[in-house]
Design a protein around this motif. Structure first.
Motif, mmCIF file in Angstrom:
data_model
loop_
_atom_site.group_PDB
_atom_site.id
_atom_site.type_symbol
_atom_site.label_atom_id
_atom_site.label_comp_id
_atom_site.label_asym_id
_atom_site.label_seq_id
_atom_site.Cartn_x
_atom_site.Cartn_y
_atom_site.Cartn_z
ATOM 1 N N PHE A 13 89.338 -30.011 -102.606
ATOM 2 C CA PHE A 13 88.974 -28.687 -103.101
ATOM 3 C C PHE A 13 90.213 -27.799 -103.077
ATOM 4 O O PHE A 13 90.795 -27.548 -102.008
ATOM 5 C CB PHE A 13 87.862 -28.083 -102.251
ATOM 6 N N VAL A 21 79.479 -31.855 -100.967
ATOM 7 C CA VAL A 21 79.977 -30.899 -101.962
ATOM 8 C C VAL A 21 79.672 -29.472 -101.519
ATOM 9 O O VAL A 21 80.536 -28.581 -101.606
ATOM 10 C CB VAL A 21 79.368 -31.186 -103.346
ATOM 11 N N VAL A 53 85.616 -23.370 -99.288
ATOM 12 C CA VAL A 53 86.371 -22.607 -100.280
ATOM 13 C C VAL A 53 86.022 -21.130 -100.193
ATOM 14 O O VAL A 53 86.903 -20.260 -100.192
ATOM 15 C CB VAL A 53 86.095 -23.149 -101.696
ATOM 16 N N ILE A 55 80.801 -31.111 -110.237
ATOM 17 C CA ILE A 55 81.486 -32.005 -109.297
ATOM 18 C C ILE A 55 80.684 -33.283 -109.116
ATOM 19 O O ILE A 55 81.243 -34.402 -109.142
ATOM 20 C CB ILE A 55 81.712 -31.300 -107.950
ATOM 21 N N LEU A 95 84.870 -25.636 -109.763
ATOM 22 C CA LEU A 95 84.204 -25.480 -108.474
ATOM 23 C C LEU A 95 82.738 -25.122 -108.683
ATOM 24 O O LEU A 95 82.256 -24.033 -108.350
ATOM 25 C CB LEU A 95 84.923 -24.406 -107.641
ATOM 26 N N CYS A 97 88.191 -28.931 -108.255
ATOM 27 C CA CYS A 97 87.936 -30.013 -107.310
ATOM 28 C C CYS A 97 88.505 -31.291 -107.921
ATOM 29 O O CYS A 97 88.123 -31.671 -109.034
ATOM 30 C CB CYS A 97 86.438 -30.168 -107.048
ATOM 31 N N GLY A 153 82.097 -28.479 -98.895
ATOM 32 C CA GLY A 153 83.405 -28.175 -99.458
ATOM 33 C C GLY A 153 83.447 -26.820 -100.129
ATOM 34 O O GLY A 153 84.410 -26.058 -99.969
ATOM 35 N N LEU A 154 82.407 -26.489 -100.878
ATOM 36 C CA LEU A 154 82.352 -25.181 -101.549
ATOM 37 C C LEU A 154 82.219 -24.052 -100.536
ATOM 38 O O LEU A 154 82.765 -22.950 -100.738
ATOM 39 C CB LEU A 154 81.180 -25.155 -102.526
ATOM 40 N N ALA A 187 86.986 -35.998 -102.378
ATOM 41 C CA ALA A 187 87.040 -34.735 -103.109
ATOM 42 C C ALA A 187 88.042 -33.805 -102.441
ATOM 43 O O ALA A 187 87.958 -33.563 -101.232
ATOM 44 C CB ALA A 187 85.662 -34.087 -103.154
#
Length: 572
Positions: A477, A499, A506, A548, A543, A462, A502-503, A475
């Motif tokens: 990713f 966050v 992913v 992060i 990640l 990230c 975003g994860l 951020a």
């Protein structure tokens, strides 16, 4: 001090924009973002800026450009100081001065000389050492830059400064002078390179220091050392002064005008860049029909846009865009990385005609095995994607007859091909050697790109950079060879939600694939460039949500401090 210098730069820009003196109350409102500025208050705010900067002067209750001291002196009565520097590199602020040489010229005769080695406090690179002959051991114990420049300024006094390619030498001297006295060098400057181009037009095509020394038959040959080069430049100056007088030049101002680069037509459009901020962002050149001609990005929008209207010509496509330019649009971003990704998106969507890098993923190719050879294909494979179809085809030809191992990893074929190239040269089969050389160069480029893409495909990180909003963090990713998500992390508990989002993106997008999609290549390479040479404001985290958030807080602390400083400055 830096705030005053920045204010002086903005003040000069404002006067140029108005093309005449600016009322002091208007200048104060524009520079300090004030709603109202009585003349007395405005004058007190700007008095130190005007007094300490030689480029501007008071014109009653207005501010205008100043006339350089000594510009009205007759050529034959002026005193000139010819200066030359040796440095550890080409960029002021990054590279350092390591030697200063100067010669005073009075009444067309060479007089006093000045010379000083300078301790740059950093090692001299092998290229500079080979060019100048200077060694770290020679500079160790020499005066520091502050002391050497102070001695040079005393030597120069109020003389007219002269240098060959003066912009380079004066940029380093200006940098050190700002640190010493908080002001830039005052007075006129004469560039012997520009003066020679104007006065010797039609009598020569090369105007480097060595070529001019040969033309004028100087007693001292330039050798990339400060004092000999300054001596040679001083002899060249004496010859050029006589030629300038034959052209009708009478004063130092006339001499500086002759030495100044000819103004390009696009210089008249420089007002289109006035008002651009000093922040990162993207810019769009538009014509009179509001069509986008060119898209670019910059870490400092104002500096980058102003550079288009200086003397240096751009590549032909950009010159054409500048000729048709009617309006410049800029969009501010929080970081250069975000600007680069936005530039990529705009180029892909708008297809501006002046952009050299045409982002067209549909034209990218892959390498695929066919029998005992490799061929170019649009079908995704592990070997790709590659931007240049021509280079890919040459690389395939280089691999004709390669082994299975070499076809799987083309880099393994390079030692064998280089040995074959040496054999062809030894046998004087120069045409065959030239064809093989071109194919090897293409294969080397393909191998470099494939290895770089492979490294980036394995990067799962990230990337954190400042957002446009104060104290917010952007951020990026990166996983599985693609930018999976871009999220803005606010202060407080909202950052964890972003966050987690975003994860989750992913995890959704991350699918173990044997190839990289062509439309993902450009964004991946852009992020990879910043990972290879990260700017100071960039942070990288695995990640992992906790890491992060921790790295985001590390970045947010200086952002909050900077925002507080700006708020206090506005309140004052």
């Amino acid at each position: 001090m830096q705030l005053r210098l920045d204010a002086a730069d903005r003040l000069v820009e404002l006067v140029e924009e108005r093309r005449g003196p600016v009322p002091v109350d208007e200048a104060a409102r524009r520079l300090f973002a004030l709603r109202q500025a009585p003349v007395g208050l405005a004058r007190s705010l700007l008095d130190e800026v005007v007094r300490e900067d030689a480029r501007v002067a008071w014109r009653g209750d207005a501010i205008g450009l100043a006339t350089p001291l000594g510009a009205d002196l007759p050529i034959e009565r002026a005193t000139y100081v010819v200066v030359d520097l040796e440095t550890t590199g080409l960029r002021p602020g990054v590279a350092r001065i390591c030697e200063i040489g100067a010669v005073r010229v009075r009444e067309f005769e060479l007089a006093d000389e000045f010379h000083s080695l300078v301790d740059p406090r950093v090692p001299i690179g092998p290229a500079i050492a080979a060019l100048t002959g200077l060694r770290d051991s020679q500079l160790r114990g020499a005066p520091k830059a502050e002391a050497a420049v102070r001695r040079f300024l005393r030597f120069a006094g109020d003389a007219v400064l002269v240098a060959h390619n003066a912009r380079f030498d004066l940029s380093f001297l200006d940098r050190e002078t700002e640190r010493l006295v908080g002001a830039r060098l005052a007075g006129p400057v004469v560039d012997t390179a520009g003066l020679a181009r104007r006065l010797l037009a039609g009598r020569g095509t090369r105007f480097g220091l060595a070529a001019l020394a040969h033309f004028f038959g100087t007693a001292v040959a330039p050798c990339h050392r400060a004092l000999p080069d300054a001596q040679a430049t001083a002899e060249i100056l004496v010859g050029l002064l006589g030629l300038a007088q034959e052209r009708g030049a009478e004063t130092v101002a006339d001499l500086a005008d002759l030495a100044a680069p000819r103004v390009r037509k696009v210089y008249g459009k420089r007002n289109l860049a006035f008002g651009a901020p000093t922040t990162p962002g993207v810019y769009l050149f538009r014509d009179r029909h509001d069509q986008v001609l060119y898209v670019g990005r910059a870490r400092d929008l104002r500096a980058r846009l102003r550079s288009y209207f200086r003397t240096d010509r751009q590549r032909p496509a950009v010159e054409g865009a500048l000729a048709a330019l009617e309006r410049i649009e800029w969009r501010v971003t929080g970081s250069e990385l975000e600007a680069a990704l936005e530039e990529l998106r705009l180029i892909r969507e708008l297809r501006p005609p002046a952009n050299a890098r045409s982002v067209r993923p549909e034209r990218y190719v892959y390498l695929r095995r066919r029998g005992s050879a490799l061929v170019c294909t649009q079908t995704p494979t592990e070997l790709g994607p590659l931007r240049s179809r021509t280079r890919a085809r040459l690389a395939c030809r280089a691999l004709d007859g390669a082994s299975d191992e070499e076809l799987a990893d083309p880099g393994l074929a390079l030692p064998r091909l280089r040995a074959r190239l040496r054999d062809l040269s030894d046998c004087r089969r120069y045409e065959d050697a030239a064809r093989l050389r071109d194919r090897i160069e293409a294969l080397e480029g393909v191998v470099r790109q494939l290895r770089r893409v492979q490294r980036l495909r394995h990067a799962c990180v990230c990337v954190l950079v400042p957002a446009l909003e104060p104290t917010f963090v952007r951020a990026v990713f990166l996983a599985g060879g693609r930018v999976s998500a871009l999220r803005t992390l606010p202060p407080g508990e909202g950052a964890r939600l972003e966050v987690d989002a975003g994860l989750a993106a992913v995890r959704t997008d991350f699918v173990a694939q044997s190839h990289l999609a062509s439309e993902e290549l450009d964004a991946l390479l852009v992020v990879g460039t910043f990972l290879r040479r990260p700017p100071p404001e960039l942070r990288v985290a695995r990640l992992d949500a906790e890491e992060i958030l921790r790295r985001a807080e590390d970045l947010r602390a200086p952002l909050a401090a900077a925002a507080g400083t700006r708020a206090r400055r506005r309140a004052a």
